[in-house]
Write a protein that holds these residues in place. Sequence first.
Motif, PDB file in Angstrom:
ATOM      1  N   ARG A 230       0.826  -1.214   0.000  1.00 34.20           N
ATOM      2  CA  ARG A 230       0.000   0.000   0.000  1.00 34.20           C
ATOM      3  C   ARG A 230       0.860   1.264   0.000  1.00 34.20           C
ATOM      4  NH1 ARG A 230      -5.526  -0.946   3.479  1.00 34.20           N
ATOM      5  NH2 ARG A 230      -5.869  -3.137   2.926  1.00 34.20           N
ATOM      6  N   PHE A 305      -2.309   4.148   8.980  1.00 36.29           N
ATOM      7  CA  PHE A 305      -3.708   3.779   8.750  1.00 36.29           C
ATOM      8  C   PHE A 305      -4.461   4.914   8.060  1.00 36.29           C
ATOM      9  CE2 PHE A 305      -8.182   3.629   9.979  1.00 36.29           C
ATOM     10  CZ  PHE A 305      -8.528   2.355   9.540  1.00 36.29           C
ATOM     11  N   ASP A 306      -4.236   6.141   8.522  1.00 34.72           N
ATOM     12  CA  ASP A 306      -4.918   7.288   7.905  1.00 34.72           C
ATOM     13  C   ASP A 306      -4.537   7.443   6.437  1.00 34.72           C
ATOM     14  OD1 ASP A 306      -6.130   7.817  10.311  1.00 34.72           O
ATOM     15  OD2 ASP A 306      -4.769   9.447  10.874  1.00 34.72           O
ATOM     16  N   THR A 308      -3.250   4.977   4.334  1.00 39.15           N
ATOM     17  CA  THR A 308      -3.415   3.817   3.446  1.00 39.15           C
ATOM     18  C   THR A 308      -4.576   2.901   3.801  1.00 39.15           C
ATOM     19  OG1 THR A 308      -2.000   2.338   4.747  1.00 39.15           O
ATOM     20  CG2 THR A 308      -0.899   3.780   3.144  1.00 39.15           C
ATOM     21  N   GLY A 309      -5.117   3.040   5.008  1.00 37.63           N
ATOM     22  CA  GLY A 309      -6.130   2.096   5.468  1.00 37.63           C
ATOM     23  C   GLY A 309      -5.540   0.789   5.966  1.00 37.63           C
ATOM     24  N   TYR A 310      -4.212   0.718   6.048  1.00 38.77           N
ATOM     25  CA  TYR A 310      -3.527  -0.508   6.492  1.00 38.77           C
ATOM     26  C   TYR A 310      -3.890  -0.832   7.931  1.00 38.77           C
ATOM     27  CZ  TYR A 310       0.368  -3.077   8.665  1.00 38.77           C
ATOM     28  OH  TYR A 310       1.131  -3.945   9.402  1.00 38.77           O
ATOM     29  N   LYS A 311      -4.299  -2.071   8.167  1.00 36.59           N
ATOM     30  CA  LYS A 311      -4.581  -2.541   9.515  1.00 36.59           C
ATOM     31  C   LYS A 311      -4.259  -4.021   9.596  1.00 36.59           C
ATOM     32  CE  LYS A 311      -7.987  -1.995  13.195  1.00 36.59           C
ATOM     33  NZ  LYS A 311      -9.342  -1.509  13.549  1.00 36.59           N
TER      34      LYS A 311
END
Length: 335
Positions: A230, A305-306, A308-311
């Motif tokens: 990402r 996270f903000d 790429t949305g990676y979690k």
Amino acid sequence: MKYLVTGAAGFIGFHVARRLSEEGHEVIGIDNLNNYYDVNLKLARLERLKNYSLFKFYTIDLFDREAIDQLFAEQQFQRVIHLGAQAGVRYSLENPHRYADANLAGHIDILEGCSKYKVEHLVYASSSSVYGMNNKLPFSVKDPVDHPVSLYAATKRANELTSHTYSHLFSLPTTGLRFFTVYGPWGRPDMAPFKFTKAILEGKTIDVYNNGDLSRDFTYIDDIVEGVMRVQALIPTSSSPSHFQEPNQSSAPYALYNIGNGAPVKLMNFIGAIEKATGKEANKVFLPMQPGDVYDTWADTSELFDATGYKPKVDVQQGVTQFVDWFISYYKEPI
């Protein structure tokens, strides 16, 4: 697209190169195949990468300036994912020049290649070790990191600073990723998950430092690779200069993120997960804190996270079980 992945025979580099290859990209991998740990494991990773028709591998040292320049000139990469380095905190106490060569000179060689041949994005590996003995938890990319406690950490912080300089001077988009303790199949033999699993399966003792009073932000390899994928697609851009920038921000096309699970695990609980996965109890030897080690790591991943949305999705027991299954399958007998 066409990618360069440095450290392609290494743990994270292998998984990233495989993911890129699976998605149909052309991947050039380089590694010096040094003997810091079992070379056969590195060669076995490469054997699996050779199954992809668009993957090519070259044995090259990062600090071989002429070879690196020639590689960039011939291949004309679009993006570079720089994961090659001399790893290990404790090893840096005994072999400082390896870190100067690979992590300092080698990083400059990659920056030069990216700048000279107009690579559109350089993503490179930094480390949670840059936080040193920071006792503010969780670790944020907004925190100052001016007091590393190992040479390895100092080289990784230097990589961040030199990358920013190239972003500023040459408008080279760079993104640094501060990796937190990565584990999983094909993992490194010098790291605790591998050493603990091997010893427990063989009925040998394991060394538990600081009497077990440590915690680490253990992050499963598949989650790490997803984050890298990402990030490499998110190219930093220049912005207006500001006198009030945070340490991770710049007017240059530069970004810096923590990449971890965001949920620290007590070392004793991690050992417990290995015991459960192996069905064997560990014979523990409790020892004092080691030079260069830190007490806790915990990633604040909110910035990543903000952006790429990676979690992360894999919990420790699931990840440890998958690692142990790979270990038993790969080695088939104690090593």
